[in-house]
Design a protein around this motif. Structure first.
Motif, short mmCIF file in Angstrom:
data_model
loop_
_atom_site.label_atom_id
_atom_site.label_comp_id
_atom_site.label_asym_id
_atom_site.label_seq_id
_atom_site.Cartn_x
_atom_site.Cartn_y
_atom_site.Cartn_z
N VAL A 33 6.22 -9.96 -3.42
CA VAL A 33 6.40 -8.58 -3.88
C VAL A 33 6.01 -8.47 -5.37
CG1 VAL A 33 8.86 -8.88 -4.48
CG2 VAL A 33 8.03 -6.61 -3.91
N ILE A 34 5.50 -7.28 -5.73
CA ILE A 34 5.15 -7.02 -7.13
C ILE A 34 6.14 -6.01 -7.68
CG2 ILE A 34 3.39 -6.15 -8.72
CD1 ILE A 34 1.29 -6.88 -6.53
N ALA A 35 6.89 -6.41 -8.71
CA ALA A 35 7.80 -5.47 -9.37
C ALA A 35 7.00 -4.76 -10.46
CB ALA A 35 8.97 -6.22 -10.00
N LEU A 45 -4.61 -0.06 -9.69
CA LEU A 45 -5.15 -1.38 -10.05
C LEU A 45 -5.29 -2.24 -8.80
CD1 LEU A 45 -5.73 -3.42 -12.52
CD2 LEU A 45 -3.42 -4.24 -12.07
N LEU A 46 -4.23 -2.22 -7.98
CA LEU A 46 -4.24 -3.06 -6.77
C LEU A 46 -5.34 -2.62 -5.82
CD1 LEU A 46 -0.40 -3.47 -6.10
CD2 LEU A 46 -1.93 -4.97 -7.38
N SER A 47 -5.52 -1.30 -5.68
CA SER A 47 -6.54 -0.83 -4.74
C SER A 47 -7.95 -1.18 -5.26
CB SER A 47 -6.34 0.64 -4.44
OG SER A 47 -7.35 1.40 -4.99
N HIS A 48 -8.13 -1.15 -6.59
CA HIS A 48 -9.42 -1.52 -7.18
C HIS A 48 -9.79 -2.96 -6.79
CE1 HIS A 48 -12.66 -1.35 -10.19
NE2 HIS A 48 -12.34 -2.60 -10.48
N TYR A 49 -8.78 -3.81 -6.71
CA TYR A 49 -9.04 -5.23 -6.39
C TYR A 49 -8.67 -5.57 -4.94
CZ TYR A 49 -10.23 -6.05 -11.23
OH TYR A 49 -10.85 -6.02 -12.44
N GLN A 50 -8.47 -4.54 -4.14
CA GLN A 50 -8.13 -4.70 -2.71
C GLN A 50 -6.96 -5.66 -2.49
OE1 GLN A 50 -12.07 -5.68 -1.42
NE2 GLN A 50 -12.72 -3.74 -2.30
N ILE A 51 -5.94 -5.48 -3.29
CA ILE A 51 -4.73 -6.30 -3.15
C ILE A 51 -3.70 -5.46 -2.38
CG2 ILE A 51 -2.81 -7.35 -4.42
CD1 ILE A 51 -4.91 -7.98 -6.65
N THR A 52 -3.12 -6.04 -1.34
CA THR A 52 -2.26 -5.24 -0.44
C THR A 52 -0.77 -5.61 -0.54
OG1 THR A 52 -2.81 -6.83 1.26
CG2 THR A 52 -4.11 -4.78 1.24
N THR A 53 -0.42 -6.45 -1.48
CA THR A 53 0.99 -6.87 -1.65
C THR A 53 1.88 -5.65 -1.88
OG1 THR A 53 0.08 -8.82 -2.77
CG2 THR A 53 2.45 -8.46 -3.01
N SER A 54 3.09 -5.69 -1.32
CA SER A 54 3.97 -4.53 -1.48
C SER A 54 4.55 -4.48 -2.91
CB SER A 54 5.09 -4.54 -0.45
OG SER A 54 5.86 -5.69 -0.64
#
Ligand code: SAM
Length: 280
Positions: A33-35, A45-54
């Motif tokens: 998880v990312i706090a 930022l996450l979508s730019h790097y296609q990161i799907t972590t909650s």
């Protein structure tokens, strides 16, 4: 792969998305998880790097309570990354309670190096960096701001402040009043972005320069102040030198220095010494 049950402190870009490290991206991808301070902001930022972590919101108003819940997750074997909206978490950003609770609970805290506006600004300011003091934001209220600057008046280390565009002019005006027109200031604006500017001037000239164009106060700002120096090392701003030279053409140096000090709020003995050293 990330070891389980660790809190990762992950810096994120302060403007230029290309400034995130490969290790930061791998960590954000692999943790449970990312706090984050603002889930919608971090989502970009996450979508730019296609990161799907909650993600999980952890901001100034809920940090103490949410930190307890994250500690429970970490103790159960999960790994957590902490990010803020921009730059290094905990540097004028949330995260202190979480890190503190993790360390007290014996949970490993792993810091990743990365973007930080204060360090980025200092590295290009041309001010002394062997020792510096990071002071966060100056108080918003005038009296508290002046008290704070007065307290730092003879601090020999370079001072680093974060500043809001709305308060920059008031802060620089207060610096001129308390520290005098001659103290060197550096303003680093919009670092790593399209309109990045790094401008260095004595405080009196900086105030004039800012007033000339309101665009110069816009954007994100790091304000740096040269540390207090013993008299002989002082570099006087052009305006003060002009006054001193003019008065000296009519008066003895001592009198010219005293009058110049009164006009500009500078130190009489610094001006006298400057006059002697420069043959006025
Ligand atoms: N944690 C962040 C860091 O590591 O730099 C700082 C967060 S603090 C809430 C935000 C302040 O940092 C801004 O108001 C500004 O003073 C400074 N800042 C952030 N990004 C900046 C940039 N790109 N250029 C100049 N200053 C910046």
């Amino acid at each position: 792969m990330c070891p389980a049950a660790a809190l990762y402190i992950v810096p994120t870009p302060i403007g230029n998305l290309g400034d995130i490290s490969q290790r930061a991206l791998d960590t954000l991808q692999q943790v449970d998880v990312i706090a984050c301070e603002d889930t919608r902001h971090t989502a970009k930022l996450l979508s730019h790097y296609q990161i799907t972590t909650s993600t999980w919101a952890l901001h100034d108003h809920n940090e103490q309570y949410k930190a307890e819940q994250l500690v429970t997750r970490l103790l159960s074997g999960q790994s957590v990354a902490l990010v803020s909206d921009a730059g290094t978490p905990l540097i004028s950003d949330p995260g202190y309670h979480l890190v503190n609770q993790c360390r007290e609970a014996g949970i490993q805290v792993i810091p990743l190096p990365g973007p930080c506006a204060a360090i980025t600004a200092l590295s290009a300011a041309g001010l002394a960096t062997d020792r510096f003091a990071f002071e966060g934001f100056l108080p918003a209220k005038e009296k508290a701001r002046v008290d704070k600057i007065t307290h730092l008046m003879e601090e020999p280390r370079t001072l680093v402040f974060y500043e809001s565009p709305r308060r920059l002019l008031d802060s620089v005006a207060a610096l001129v009043r308390v520290l005098g027109e001659a103290r060197q200031l550096v303003i680093a604006r919009e670092l790593t972005k399209t309109f990045e500017t790094i401008h260095s001037l004595p405080a009196g000239d900086m105030l004039t320069w800012l007033k000339e164009d309101s665009n110069r106060c816009r954007g994100e700002i790091v304000l740096m102040v040269a540390g207090y120096k013993p008299d002989s090392e002082v570099v006087l701003c052009a305006e003060i030198v002009r006054t001193l030279t003019l008065l000296r053409s009519e008066l003895p140096l001592k009198k010219a220095a005293a009058l110049t000090a009164e006009i500009h709020g500078a130190k009489k003995n610094e001006l006298y010494k400057y006059g002697l050293e420069n043959g006025l």
